[in-house]
Design a protein around this motif. Sequence first.
Motif, PDB file in Angstrom:
ATOM      1  N   ASP A  31       5.895 -13.044   6.142  1.00  0.00           N
ATOM      2  CA  ASP A  31       6.534 -13.280   4.647  1.00  0.00           C
ATOM      3  C   ASP A  31       7.186 -12.003   4.090  1.00  0.00           C
ATOM      4  O   ASP A  31       8.139 -12.041   3.265  1.00  0.00           O
ATOM      5  N   ALA A  32       6.467 -10.818   4.388  1.00  0.00           N
ATOM      6  CA  ALA A  32       7.024  -9.610   3.756  1.00  0.00           C
ATOM      7  C   ALA A  32       6.839  -8.588   4.742  1.00  0.00           C
ATOM      8  O   ALA A  32       5.954  -8.421   5.663  1.00  0.00           O
ATOM      9  N   ILE A  33       7.637  -7.501   4.599  1.00  0.00           N
ATOM     10  CA  ILE A  33       7.460  -6.324   5.407  1.00  0.00           C
ATOM     11  C   ILE A  33       7.315  -5.131   4.467  1.00  0.00           C
ATOM     12  O   ILE A  33       7.982  -5.037   3.756  1.00  0.00           O
ATOM     13  N   ILE A  34       6.204  -4.331   4.826  1.00  0.00           N
ATOM     14  CA  ILE A  34       6.246  -3.030   4.057  1.00  0.00           C
ATOM     15  C   ILE A  34       6.788  -1.893   5.134  1.00  0.00           C
ATOM     16  O   ILE A  34       6.067  -1.676   6.124  1.00  0.00           O
ATOM     17  N   PHE A  35       7.992  -1.345   4.827  1.00  0.00           N
ATOM     18  CA  PHE A  35       8.357  -0.219   5.712  1.00  0.00           C
ATOM     19  C   PHE A  35       7.792   0.993   5.102  1.00  0.00           C
ATOM     20  O   PHE A  35       7.968   1.431   3.956  1.00  0.00           O
ATOM     21  N   ASP A  36       6.949   1.560   5.939  1.00  0.00           N
ATOM     22  CA  ASP A  36       6.083   2.838   5.578  1.00  0.00           C
ATOM     23  C   ASP A  36       6.703   3.990   5.749  1.00  0.00           C
ATOM     24  O   ASP A  36       7.019   4.406   6.797  1.00  0.00           O
ATOM     25  N   LEU A  37       6.765   4.734   4.874  1.00  0.00           N
ATOM     26  CA  LEU A  37       7.325   6.182   4.870  1.00  0.00           C
ATOM     27  C   LEU A  37       6.016   7.147   4.746  1.00  0.00           C
ATOM     28  O   LEU A  37       6.307   8.325   5.045  1.00  0.00           O
ATOM     29  N   GLU A  38       4.691   6.592   4.285  1.00  0.00           N
ATOM     30  CA  GLU A  38       3.800   7.244   4.059  1.00  0.00           C
ATOM     31  C   GLU A  38       2.726   7.686   5.129  1.00  0.00           C
ATOM     32  O   GLU A  38       2.624   8.403   6.063  1.00  0.00           O
ATOM     33  N   ASP A  39       1.525   6.701   5.202  1.00  0.00           N
ATOM     34  CA  ASP A  39       0.605   6.925   6.085  1.00  0.00           C
ATOM     35  C   ASP A  39       0.956   6.877   7.695  1.00  0.00           C
ATOM     36  O   ASP A  39       0.403   7.360   8.394  1.00  0.00           O
ATOM     37  N   ARG A  65      12.689 -12.616   4.430  1.00  0.00           N
ATOM     38  CA  ARG A  65      11.441 -11.876   4.456  1.00  0.00           C
ATOM     39  C   ARG A  65      11.609 -10.819   3.242  1.00  0.00           C
ATOM     40  O   ARG A  65      12.743 -10.215   3.215  1.00  0.00           O
ATOM     41  N   LYS A  66      10.760 -10.446   2.450  1.00  0.00           N
ATOM     42  CA  LYS A  66      10.647  -9.585   1.368  1.00  0.00           C
ATOM     43  C   LYS A  66      10.492  -8.197   2.096  1.00  0.00           C
ATOM     44  O   LYS A  66       9.710  -7.961   2.773  1.00  0.00           O
ATOM     45  N   CYS A  67      11.494  -7.289   1.519  1.00  0.00           N
ATOM     46  CA  CYS A  67      11.576  -5.895   2.080  1.00  0.00           C
ATOM     47  C   CYS A  67      11.182  -4.873   1.202  1.00  0.00           C
ATOM     48  O   CYS A  67      11.900  -4.869   0.100  1.00  0.00           O
ATOM     49  N   ILE A  68      10.112  -4.299   1.474  1.00  0.00           N
ATOM     50  CA  ILE A  68       9.198  -3.494   0.391  1.00  0.00           C
ATOM     51  C   ILE A  68       9.052  -1.997   1.219  1.00  0.00           C
ATOM     52  O   ILE A  68       8.590  -1.883   2.387  1.00  0.00           O
ATOM     53  N   VAL A  69       9.640  -1.153   0.491  1.00  0.00           N
ATOM     54  CA  VAL A  69       9.629   0.209   0.942  1.00  0.00           C
ATOM     55  C   VAL A  69       8.471   1.026   0.417  1.00  0.00           C
ATOM     56  O   VAL A  69       8.375   1.300  -0.798  1.00  0.00           O
ATOM     57  N   ARG A  70       7.368   1.661   1.364  1.00  0.00           N
ATOM     58  CA  ARG A  70       6.334   2.343   0.739  1.00  0.00           C
ATOM     59  C   ARG A  70       6.860   3.964   0.743  1.00  0.00           C
ATOM     60  O   ARG A  70       6.908   4.456   1.999  1.00  0.00           O
ATOM     61  N   ASP A  92      14.208  -4.777  -1.720  1.00  0.00           N
ATOM     62  CA  ASP A  92      13.650  -5.898  -2.730  1.00  0.00           C
ATOM     63  C   ASP A  92      12.789  -5.099  -3.510  1.00  0.00           C
ATOM     64  O   ASP A  92      12.702  -5.385  -4.895  1.00  0.00           O
ATOM     65  N   ALA A  93      12.019  -4.215  -3.047  1.00  0.00           N
ATOM     66  CA  ALA A  93      10.856  -3.563  -3.792  1.00  0.00           C
ATOM     67  C   ALA A  93      10.625  -2.221  -3.230  1.00  0.00           C
ATOM     68  O   ALA A  93      10.696  -1.904  -2.073  1.00  0.00           O
ATOM     69  N   ILE A  94       9.998  -1.189  -4.149  1.00  0.00           N
ATOM     70  CA  ILE A  94       9.528  -0.063  -3.876  1.00  0.00           C
ATOM     71  C   ILE A  94       8.148  -0.040  -3.991  1.00  0.00           C
ATOM     72  O   ILE A  94       7.811  -0.321  -5.231  1.00  0.00           O
ATOM     73  N   LEU A  95       7.210   0.390  -3.016  1.00  0.00           N
ATOM     74  CA  LEU A  95       5.638   0.458  -3.341  1.00  0.00           C
ATOM     75  C   LEU A  95       5.397   1.875  -3.348  1.00  0.00           C
ATOM     76  O   LEU A  95       5.384   2.664  -2.666  1.00  0.00           O
ATOM     77  N   LEU A  96       4.752   1.966  -4.486  1.00  0.00           N
ATOM     78  CA  LEU A  96       4.363   3.398  -4.663  1.00  0.00           C
ATOM     79  C   LEU A  96       2.717   3.542  -4.517  1.00  0.00           C
ATOM     80  O   LEU A  96       1.986   2.680  -4.833  1.00  0.00           O
ATOM     81  N   PRO A  97       2.410   4.632  -3.893  1.00  0.00           N
ATOM     82  CA  PRO A  97       1.043   4.885  -3.333  1.00  0.00           C
ATOM     83  C   PRO A  97       0.454   5.553  -4.565  1.00  0.00           C
ATOM     84  O   PRO A  97       0.594   5.980  -5.296  1.00  0.00           O
ATOM     85  N   THR A 116      15.801  -4.648  -7.851  1.00  0.00           N
ATOM     86  CA  THR A 116      14.583  -3.913  -7.010  1.00  0.00           C
ATOM     87  C   THR A 116      13.509  -3.941  -7.956  1.00  0.00           C
ATOM     88  O   THR A 116      13.704  -3.705  -9.355  1.00  0.00           O
ATOM     89  N   THR A 117      12.369  -4.372  -7.419  1.00  0.00           N
ATOM     90  CA  THR A 117      11.069  -4.183  -8.465  1.00  0.00           C
ATOM     91  C   THR A 117      10.210  -3.261  -7.948  1.00  0.00           C
ATOM     92  O   THR A 117      10.306  -2.634  -7.038  1.00  0.00           O
ATOM     93  N   ILE A 118       8.987  -3.291  -8.413  1.00  0.00           N
ATOM     94  CA  ILE A 118       8.065  -2.277  -8.105  1.00  0.00           C
ATOM     95  C   ILE A 118       6.626  -2.905  -7.775  1.00  0.00           C
ATOM     96  O   ILE A 118       6.269  -3.798  -8.233  1.00  0.00           O
ATOM     97  N   TRP A 119       6.064  -2.268  -6.703  1.00  0.00           N
ATOM     98  CA  TRP A 119       4.745  -2.786  -6.288  1.00  0.00           C
ATOM     99  C   TRP A 119       4.040  -1.565  -6.259  1.00  0.00           C
ATOM    100  O   TRP A 119       4.241  -0.437  -6.162  1.00  0.00           O
TER     101      TRP A 119
END
Length: 283
Positions: A31-39, A65-70, A92-97, A116-119
């Motif tokens: 349903d959604a993907i977190i494209f991860d640049l962190e861990d 699919r919801k596209c979220i970038v961490r 779609d969204a930016i995920l802050l650690p 763009t929203t924030i997670w």
Amino acid sequence: MQNVTQPFRSVLYIPGSKTRALEKAKGLPVDAIIFDLEDAVSPEEKIAARELLAETLRSTDYGPRKCIVRVNGGDTAWGADDLATFIDVAPDAILLPKVEDGNVIAELAARLKGDTTIWAMMETPRGILNAPEIAAAPKMEGFVMGTNDLAKDLGSRGRAAMITSLQLCLLAARAEGLVCVDGVYNAFKDEEGLRTECIEGRDMGFDGKTLIHPAQVAVSNAVFGPSEDELDLARRQIEAFEQAKAEGQGVAVVDGKIVENLHVETATRLLAKADAINLLEGA
């Protein structure tokens, strides 16, 4: 604010540095993907991963699919450039650690473009205690539970130690109409253990689960998706309530249980979510 019909049963982490994984993600039933640049990305790969992911998201259609970038944290050497890049890309969204207060959310919200929203990753003791403030910040859409980092900071062992933190975040998220997804299950080959934890998370009220491997997707989708029995009951509740209204009654009875307007609202949302799932799975 959450789109109550959009499913978040399965939220899969994908390393932003892996070309093959980025390509494969287009066909995964998530349903959604977190494209991860962190861990998921080593320090020496951070800059190249940022460039690869930015180009990929500009040129690739991931369907419904919801596209979220961490991104990396603002206290790292990569965080500021990550934000500048993906504010421009506008996923779609930016995920802050490691979010610990609402200020960092408000600062990012003022810079965002388009829809763009924030997670927020909820993964530190201070962040958990400030969950209501974070949830109420502008442009917030969702919480992601970072149970591994939280366990490290708490010095805790086992799922039971997480319950208070999980419930506090759920309460804060629901108060503001946000999505809230459960933390990862690390033993990705343990299907029954995953199923047990998914059921627990579903029954607590989470929208879905974050996943670390495509092999976990089917279980998470099955547990967090509506069953045929639940859909059948929802249809019968709506039908019975409409019939009761037509007869001048305020409540109906289905399977020996009272059905009021609040039950009909829940049933209607469930059917709408099932329609959204069917659309996604047909993509």
